[in-house]
Design a protein around this motif. Sequence first.
Motif, PDB file in Angstrom:
ATOM      1  N   ASP A  18      12.153   8.416   0.292  1.00 16.19           N
ATOM      2  CA  ASP A  18      12.827   7.181  -0.085  1.00 16.19           C
ATOM      3  C   ASP A  18      11.785   6.133  -0.460  1.00 16.19           C
ATOM      4  O   ASP A  18      10.609   6.442  -0.672  1.00 16.19           O
ATOM      5  CB  ASP A  18      13.773   6.693   1.015  1.00 16.19           C
ATOM      6  N   TYR A  19      12.212   4.900  -0.531  1.00 16.85           N
ATOM      7  CA  TYR A  19      11.331   3.792  -0.923  1.00 16.85           C
ATOM      8  C   TYR A  19      10.109   3.706  -0.018  1.00 16.85           C
ATOM      9  O   TYR A  19       9.030   3.294  -0.448  1.00 16.85           O
ATOM     10  CB  TYR A  19      12.135   2.486  -0.882  1.00 16.85           C
ATOM     11  N   PHE A  20      10.265   4.107   1.245  1.00 12.64           N
ATOM     12  CA  PHE A  20       9.184   3.983   2.222  1.00 12.64           C
ATOM     13  C   PHE A  20       8.388   5.279   2.371  1.00 12.64           C
ATOM     14  O   PHE A  20       7.882   5.585   3.449  1.00 12.64           O
ATOM     15  CB  PHE A  20       9.741   3.551   3.574  1.00 12.64           C
ATOM     16  N   TYR A  21       8.281   6.039   1.281  1.00 14.16           N
ATOM     17  CA  TYR A  21       7.448   7.238   1.298  1.00 14.16           C
ATOM     18  C   TYR A  21       5.998   6.819   1.048  1.00 14.16           C
ATOM     19  O   TYR A  21       5.536   6.706  -0.076  1.00 14.16           O
ATOM     20  CB  TYR A  21       7.920   8.234   0.236  1.00 14.16           C
ATOM     21  N   PHE A  22       5.279   6.554   2.140  1.00 13.93           N
ATOM     22  CA  PHE A  22       3.968   5.917   2.028  1.00 13.93           C
ATOM     23  C   PHE A  22       2.853   6.793   1.454  1.00 13.93           C
ATOM     24  O   PHE A  22       1.848   6.232   0.979  1.00 13.93           O
ATOM     25  CB  PHE A  22       3.565   5.331   3.377  1.00 13.93           C
ATOM     26  N   PRO A  23       2.936   8.125   1.491  1.00 15.46           N
ATOM     27  CA  PRO A  23       1.889   8.878   0.774  1.00 15.46           C
ATOM     28  C   PRO A  23       1.811   8.497  -0.700  1.00 15.46           C
ATOM     29  O   PRO A  23       0.742   8.529  -1.295  1.00 15.46           O
ATOM     30  CB  PRO A  23       2.323  10.335   0.957  1.00 15.46           C
ATOM     31  N   GLY A  24       2.945   8.120  -1.299  1.00 12.33           N
ATOM     32  CA  GLY A  24       2.940   7.572  -2.641  1.00 12.33           C
ATOM     33  C   GLY A  24       3.145   8.595  -3.739  1.00 12.33           C
ATOM     34  O   GLY A  24       3.152   9.811  -3.515  1.00 12.33           O
ATOM     35  N   ASP A  25       3.307   8.092  -4.936  1.00 15.52           N
ATOM     36  CA  ASP A  25       3.560   8.906  -6.113  1.00 15.52           C
ATOM     37  C   ASP A  25       2.404   9.873  -6.369  1.00 15.52           C
ATOM     38  O   ASP A  25       1.239   9.485  -6.347  1.00 15.52           O
ATOM     39  CB  ASP A  25       3.749   7.982  -7.330  1.00 15.52           C
ATOM     40  N   GLY A  26       2.741  11.129  -6.602  1.00 19.89           N
ATOM     41  CA  GLY A  26       1.726  12.144  -6.866  1.00 19.89           C
ATOM     42  C   GLY A  26       1.194  12.830  -5.620  1.00 19.89           C
ATOM     43  O   GLY A  26       0.390  13.762  -5.717  1.00 19.89           O
ATOM     44  N   PHE A  27       1.647  12.373  -4.447  1.00 22.61           N
ATOM     45  CA  PHE A  27       1.137  12.923  -3.189  1.00 22.61           C
ATOM     46  C   PHE A  27       2.236  13.595  -2.372  1.00 22.61           C
ATOM     47  O   PHE A  27       3.352  13.064  -2.259  1.00 22.61           O
ATOM     48  CB  PHE A  27       0.504  11.823  -2.330  1.00 22.61           C
ATOM     49  N   GLY A  28       1.907  14.737  -1.819  1.00 16.85           N
ATOM     50  CA  GLY A  28       2.704  15.341  -0.772  1.00 16.85           C
ATOM     51  C   GLY A  28       2.104  14.945   0.567  1.00 16.85           C
ATOM     52  O   GLY A  28       1.259  14.052   0.651  1.00 16.85           O
TER      53      GLY A  28
END
Length: 426
Positions: free
Chosen positions: A344-354
């Motif tokens: 969701d919005y709070f997916y802190f690893p961020g775009d491009g990261f698992g």
Amino acid sequence: MHLSQWMRAAAVGAVLLAAPSVRAEGSYEIPAGAHFNPDKLAKVTEFFKNEVATGKIPGALVLIQQHGKPVYHEAFGVQDVVSKAPITDQTIFRLFSMTKAITAVVSMQLLQDGKYKLDDPVSKYIPAFADVKVGVEKKAEDGTKSLELVPPTRPMLVLDLMRHTSGITYGFYGDTLVRKAYREANLYSGDFDLAEFAERIAKLPLHNQPGGLWQYGHSTDVLARVMEVATGKPLLAIEREKLLDPLGMSDTRFFVTDPEKQKLMAEPVPNDSDFRVGRINDPTKVKKWESASGGMVSTMADYSRFVQMLLNGGTFEGKTYLKPETFKEMTTDHVGPGSGVERDYFYFPGDGFGFGLGLAVRTDPGNAKPPPPGDLGELRWDGASGCYFIVDRKQDMFFILLEQTPSERQRIQKTLKQLIYEAMEN
């Protein structure tokens, strides 16, 4: 101010290496085999000197290391604006969530020792979690929200704690009813240990079904309690035995009790001292709680040894901390396609990261055009104080930033990474 002006740098390795000598302003003697342009590295110096000069941060410490040797090693500003003591490799920084990386490695060591299994129910070690409920928001016709408590569809597993899919959250971000329940629960009141803290968490509803959503929170603290139960030892004793003492990380602890060491504490500028993480983290005041998710302090001398071990794939100075198969398990994306884990919005690893078992893992370039710099397989994490590290195994390179600036950190981290990769010559 250059490190070589006033100290010898405790670089990674058994021998204390001097900081790279300066040829001209911001121009460095690049070790043989390293792939960096010294003139472009000077832009890192310029950037941080300006950050200090304009009062955005009191100081910072940057180390770039490739092929086991320091490429760039520079200190800027002061430990704190009161004492104006210079920053050195012995300056002590609050790590906040970079603590999680240390906990993660030790948890993997215990996994490879057979102390627990990934598919063990958490309730096997903390019985209170057998009765945990999931909070589901219901919205009435008049718009009011209420929380319905439902049973979990499956038990919370040790795996869920390691990959942040337990449903355990934090109360200092977001406005869901479960996060509000966390805020109102007085989780940090009194003097409590990890055992009591895990019991407090178990009384709260889960934010989502176990395994359903990557959810940043106190999973790492509950994992630490599992580690204590599985070994019969306190957390710091486990970490010292398995990792900190063998690696020579003598200043990486939860508390700083030595008055002389307390003088080495880095502090943020007074108008940027709210770390906004739901609790006041003062390492000079000893309490029972050893926060595995955000309570450690460390130095560049210590943390660089830890990150070099990660870059090496789990080994350092001839000693194996993580077996190759354990390291692979830890650094493989566990929340990607087919995992059933949503973001969701709070997916802190961020775009491009698992996310592996404790670290963000770069899996694709991401959606930005152009994509952020770095290589696939990159490992990283950071913390609320601005401390930040990147491991790029393709380049055999890591860098570490130590600073204390909650409000400026994201901008600084992004700029530093961009400047470092622009200085790299492939």
